[in-house]
Write an enzyme that holds these catalytic residues in place. Structure first.
Site, short mmCIF file in Angstrom:
data_model
loop_
_atom_site.label_atom_id
_atom_site.label_comp_id
_atom_site.label_asym_id
_atom_site.label_seq_id
_atom_site.Cartn_x
_atom_site.Cartn_y
_atom_site.Cartn_z
N GLY A 112 0.48 -1.44 -0.27
CA GLY A 112 0.60 0.01 0.15
C GLY A 112 0.83 1.18 0.07
O GLY A 112 1.79 1.13 0.49
N CYS A 140 5.87 0.14 7.87
CA CYS A 140 5.29 0.97 6.49
C CYS A 140 6.51 1.96 5.66
O CYS A 140 7.37 1.31 6.53
CB CYS A 140 4.57 2.20 7.49
SG CYS A 140 4.01 3.76 7.19
N LEU A 141 6.36 1.71 4.27
CA LEU A 141 7.79 2.01 3.79
C LEU A 141 7.91 3.96 4.36
O LEU A 141 9.43 4.22 4.31
CB LEU A 141 6.94 2.29 2.09
CG LEU A 141 6.93 1.31 1.93
CD1 LEU A 141 5.88 1.46 -0.58
CD2 LEU A 141 7.63 -0.39 1.37
N HIS A 161 -2.92 7.75 6.07
CA HIS A 161 -1.48 8.78 6.38
C HIS A 161 -2.56 9.29 5.60
O HIS A 161 -2.32 10.54 5.45
CB HIS A 161 -0.84 7.78 4.81
CG HIS A 161 0.09 7.04 5.00
ND1 HIS A 161 1.16 7.52 6.52
CD2 HIS A 161 0.36 5.36 5.32
CE1 HIS A 161 2.55 6.57 5.92
NE2 HIS A 161 1.37 5.37 5.83
N GLN A 191 2.89 9.68 1.21
CA GLN A 191 4.21 9.62 1.57
C GLN A 191 4.82 9.79 0.15
O GLN A 191 6.11 9.55 0.28
CB GLN A 191 3.67 8.00 1.43
CG GLN A 191 3.45 7.64 2.54
CD GLN A 191 3.35 5.84 2.34
OE1 GLN A 191 2.52 5.22 1.95
NE2 GLN A 191 4.11 4.96 3.26
N HIS A 221 -4.78 1.88 6.85
CA HIS A 221 -3.14 2.48 7.24
C HIS A 221 -3.09 3.46 6.15
O HIS A 221 -2.74 4.18 6.67
CB HIS A 221 -2.49 1.20 6.94
CG HIS A 221 -0.74 2.02 6.78
ND1 HIS A 221 0.10 0.86 7.87
CD2 HIS A 221 0.08 2.37 6.68
CE1 HIS A 221 1.09 1.62 7.93
NE2 HIS A 221 0.57 1.98 6.78
N GLU A 222 -3.61 2.89 4.91
CA GLU A 222 -3.16 4.48 3.81
C GLU A 222 -3.95 5.64 4.51
O GLU A 222 -3.53 6.31 4.34
CB GLU A 222 -3.70 3.69 2.37
CG GLU A 222 -2.65 2.91 2.42
CD GLU A 222 -1.37 2.72 2.52
OE1 GLU A 222 -0.62 3.88 2.53
OE2 GLU A 222 -0.46 1.70 2.94
#
Length: 168
Positions: free
Chosen positions: A46, A92-93, A138, A51, A134-135
């Site tokens: 994701g 997480c990235l 963000h 991000q 989660h996204e």
């Protein structure tokens, strides 16, 4: 298509609240393609526009094993389909190398626009549900580290700041 740089915690731009997409344009569609390419290369499941330093309400996800089910959600919102929550180990990235347990709603109904600007609704459970929540966090300026203790969050922050300094 292009690989986009991914912002890393504690970059303050990750706290920016994303603005709704007013019109799905060719530039939005290209950004979605670039985000998918970036997510797959990372590798991740994701990625939110925030991000990659685009502060619009768009995210991409693909929880399939073979990267065959990419989804683009524009202006996504969700509602829980049950009161049940479960703990999930999240990574997480933007917080590379760290995983922590976060309680999330197990099943949700998501409303969003697709790449043609058409409304869509999808029911998600398990990993897909967690990934979308989660996204969306963000897009609201939140990170999964906000759900853990301040002590753990500060340790992660210090380790990543040290890593960032060593790269500079």
């Amino acid at each position: 298509m292009a690989l986009l740089p991914i912002l890393e915690f504690p970059d303050p731009r990750l706290r920016t609240i994303a603005k709704p997409v007013s019109e799905v344009t060719e530039a939005i569609r290209q950004l979605a393609k670039d985000m998918l390419e970036t997510m797959y290369a990372a590798p991740g499941i994701g990625l939110a526009a925030t991000q990659v330093d685009h502060h619009i309400r768009m995210l991409v996800v693909d929880v399939s094993e073979d990267q065959s089910q990419p989804q683009v959600l524009i202006n996504p919102t969700f509602e829980p389909l049950s009161a049940e929550t479960k703990p999930y180990d999240e990574g997480c990235l933007s917080v590379p190398g760290f995983y922590e347990s976060v309680e999330r709603t197990d099943a949700i109904r998501v409303s969003a626009l697709d790449l043609q600007g058409q409304p869509q609704t999808l029911d998600a459970d398990g990993l897909l549900s967690v990934c979308i929540q989660h996204e969306i966090d963000h897009l609201d300026g939140k990170l999964f580290v906000d759900y853990i203790s301040a002590l753990k969050r500060n340790r992660i922050k210090a380790k990543l700041e040290k890593l960032h300094k060593s790269r500079a």
